[in-house]
Write a protein that holds these residues in place. Structure first.
Motif, PDB file in Angstrom:
ATOM      1  N   GLU A  48      49.034  41.020   4.008  1.00 18.79           N
ATOM      2  CA  GLU A  48      49.258  41.507   5.372  1.00 18.79           C
ATOM      3  C   GLU A  48      48.228  40.835   6.289  1.00 18.79           C
ATOM      4  OE1 GLU A  48      49.722  45.728   5.909  1.00 18.79           O
ATOM      5  OE2 GLU A  48      50.283  46.000   3.801  1.00 18.79           O
ATOM      6  N   PRO A  49      48.615  39.796   7.018  1.00 17.39           N
ATOM      7  CA  PRO A  49      47.646  39.031   7.801  1.00 17.39           C
ATOM      8  C   PRO A  49      47.093  39.751   9.027  1.00 17.39           C
ATOM      9  CG  PRO A  49      49.872  38.226   8.209  1.00 17.39           C
ATOM     10  CD  PRO A  49      49.977  39.236   7.102  1.00 17.39           C
ATOM     11  N   LEU A  50      47.832  40.778   9.530  1.00 15.14           N
ATOM     12  CA  LEU A  50      47.383  41.494  10.726  1.00 15.14           C
ATOM     13  C   LEU A  50      47.557  42.996  10.503  1.00 15.14           C
ATOM     14  CD1 LEU A  50      46.352  40.582  13.631  1.00 15.14           C
ATOM     15  CD2 LEU A  50      48.624  41.293  14.416  1.00 15.14           C
ATOM     16  N   PRO A  51      46.653  43.606   9.732  1.00 15.86           N
ATOM     17  CA  PRO A  51      46.774  45.040   9.437  1.00 15.86           C
ATOM     18  C   PRO A  51      46.746  45.879  10.717  1.00 15.86           C
ATOM     19  CG  PRO A  51      45.144  43.993   8.025  1.00 15.86           C
ATOM     20  CD  PRO A  51      45.494  42.996   9.076  1.00 15.86           C
ATOM     21  N   ASP A  52      47.448  46.995  10.681  1.00 15.32           N
ATOM     22  CA  ASP A  52      47.539  47.893  11.831  1.00 15.32           C
ATOM     23  C   ASP A  52      46.205  48.611  12.038  1.00 15.32           C
ATOM     24  OD1 ASP A  52      48.162  49.734  13.758  1.00 15.32           O
ATOM     25  OD2 ASP A  52      50.049  50.376  12.835  1.00 15.32           O
ATOM     26  N   ALA A  53      45.702  48.570  13.264  1.00 14.69           N
ATOM     27  CA  ALA A  53      44.421  49.217  13.581  1.00 14.69           C
ATOM     28  C   ALA A  53      44.483  50.716  13.354  1.00 14.69           C
ATOM     29  CB  ALA A  53      44.035  48.916  15.026  1.00 14.69           C
ATOM     30  N   THR A  54      45.670  51.310  13.525  1.00 19.47           N
ATOM     31  CA  THR A  54      45.819  52.756  13.320  1.00 19.47           C
ATOM     32  C   THR A  54      45.567  53.117  11.859  1.00 19.47           C
ATOM     33  OG1 THR A  54      47.462  52.853  15.095  1.00 19.47           O
ATOM     34  CG2 THR A  54      47.372  54.722  13.584  1.00 19.47           C
ATOM     35  N   VAL A  55      46.080  52.288  10.954  1.00 20.09           N
ATOM     36  CA  VAL A  55      45.881  52.517   9.517  1.00 20.09           C
ATOM     37  C   VAL A  55      44.414  52.356   9.152  1.00 20.09           C
ATOM     38  CG1 VAL A  55      46.482  51.710   7.198  1.00 20.09           C
ATOM     39  CG2 VAL A  55      48.219  51.752   8.999  1.00 20.09           C
ATOM     40  N   ILE A  56      43.783  51.333   9.733  1.00 17.63           N
ATOM     41  CA  ILE A  56      42.359  51.107   9.468  1.00 17.63           C
ATOM     42  C   ILE A  56      41.539  52.299   9.933  1.00 17.63           C
ATOM     43  CG2 ILE A  56      40.383  49.617   9.940  1.00 17.63           C
ATOM     44  CD1 ILE A  56      42.618  48.319   8.246  1.00 17.63           C
ATOM     45  N   HIS A  59      41.770  55.292   7.549  1.00 16.69           N
ATOM     46  CA  HIS A  59      40.961  55.124   6.334  1.00 16.69           C
ATOM     47  C   HIS A  59      39.487  55.424   6.606  1.00 16.69           C
ATOM     48  CE1 HIS A  59      44.093  53.713   3.729  1.00 16.69           C
ATOM     49  NE2 HIS A  59      44.351  52.631   4.446  1.00 16.69           N
ATOM     50  N   LEU A  60      39.028  55.052   7.789  1.00  6.61           N
ATOM     51  CA  LEU A  60      37.610  55.218   8.125  1.00  6.61           C
ATOM     52  C   LEU A  60      37.310  56.579   8.756  1.00  6.61           C
ATOM     53  CD1 LEU A  60      36.923  51.635   9.585  1.00  6.61           C
ATOM     54  CD2 LEU A  60      36.183  52.540   7.369  1.00  6.61           C
ATOM     55  N   GLY A  61      38.366  57.306   9.112  1.00  7.99           N
ATOM     56  CA  GLY A  61      38.166  58.599   9.760  1.00  7.99           C
ATOM     57  C   GLY A  61      37.692  58.448  11.196  1.00  7.99           C
ATOM     58  N   TRP A  62      38.073  57.356  11.826  1.00  2.97           N
ATOM     59  CA  TRP A  62      37.654  57.076  13.193  1.00  2.97           C
ATOM     60  C   TRP A  62      38.848  57.168  14.133  1.00  2.97           C
ATOM     61  CZ3 TRP A  62      34.630  51.899  12.082  1.00  2.97           C
ATOM     62  CH2 TRP A  62      33.448  52.208  11.381  1.00  2.97           C
TER      63      TRP A  62
END
Length: 231
Positions: A48-56, A59-62
């Motif tokens: 996945e060359p451009l992961p979704d910022a929402t998913v990131i 994962h980080l709880g941010w």
């Protein structure tokens, strides 16, 4: 437990260079940026060359805006860029590209190596000054320091060679840089650039010196002088 192991293996692993973990701060990356990078890397490694910022962010709880802000910072700091790539089906899509980060790490490695070399050269220079002063039993004059600096910087004599010349001078009880300079010049004429080469040359000449020392000289016998005629 077996089910957990199966999920654990299926989740895969993300490869990360230890050099980045050691030096990420030195290239301007913050801890939060590193965490974002790790999350991006896990998806990029999966294709996945451009992961979704929402998913990131999840994962980080941010908050998603915090992730966007960190991504913007990394682009501004030239740690990454967003580029266009062509997939296996020939379709173009955006992708995160961290080659700038890798380049900064490589430049850091070069600088670190140069610093180590300079520090080693500085230590060798100080050691030579100290050794000569110790053997001569007095401080070096500014002119003498300049001469030694010339040996290192202009003549490019290795520190080990200068130290060996000092040893030769001390053995001959000649506490003089001029004497050392003559030794260094003689080695230079013979193209001897290392202490090992000098040692081999000594070993090569040793049998000749031994033979010369042990070869008896032909003594001239005393010839009596007789008076052949009377006065």
């Amino acid at each position: 437990m077996t089910e957990f192991i199966q999920h654990y293996v299926q989740a895969g692993q993300t490869s990360l260079a230890n050099y980045l973990l050691d030096h990420f701060r030195e290239v301007g990356m913050t801890t939060d940026q590193l965490l974002v990078y790790l999350q991006l890397r896990r998806y990029m490694d999966r294709g996945e060359p451009l992961p979704d910022a929402t998913v990131i962010a999840s994962h980080l709880g941010w908050d998603k805006q915090r992730v966007y802000q960190l991504l913007h910072e990394m682009i501004t700091q030239k740690l990454m860029v967003i580029t266009t790539v062509t997939d296996s089906q020939g379709q173009k899509q955006d992708a995160y590209d961290f080659r700038l980060l890798t380049e900064k790490l490589s430049q850091l490695a070069v600088k670190t190596t140069q610093q180590v070399v300079k520090q080693t050269a500085s230590n060798d220079r100080s050691a030579i000054f100290n050794q000569i002063e110790t053997e001569f039993g007095r401080p070096l004059s500014p002119l003498e320091m300049e001469s030694i600096t010339q040996w290192l910087d202009e003549d490019h004599y290795r520190p080990e060679l200068i130290q060996l010349a000092l040893k030769e001078a001390v053995l001959s009880q000649a506490y003089s840089l001029k004497y050392m300079d003559r030794i260094l010049l003689s080695w230079e004429r013979k193209n001897l650039k290392t202490a090992a080469q000098v040692q081999r040359e000594k070993e090569r000449q040793a049998p000749r010196r031994t033979q010369s020392a042990t070869t008896p000289t032909t003594a001239i016998p005393d010839v009596p002088i007789f008076k052949l005629t009377d006065d």
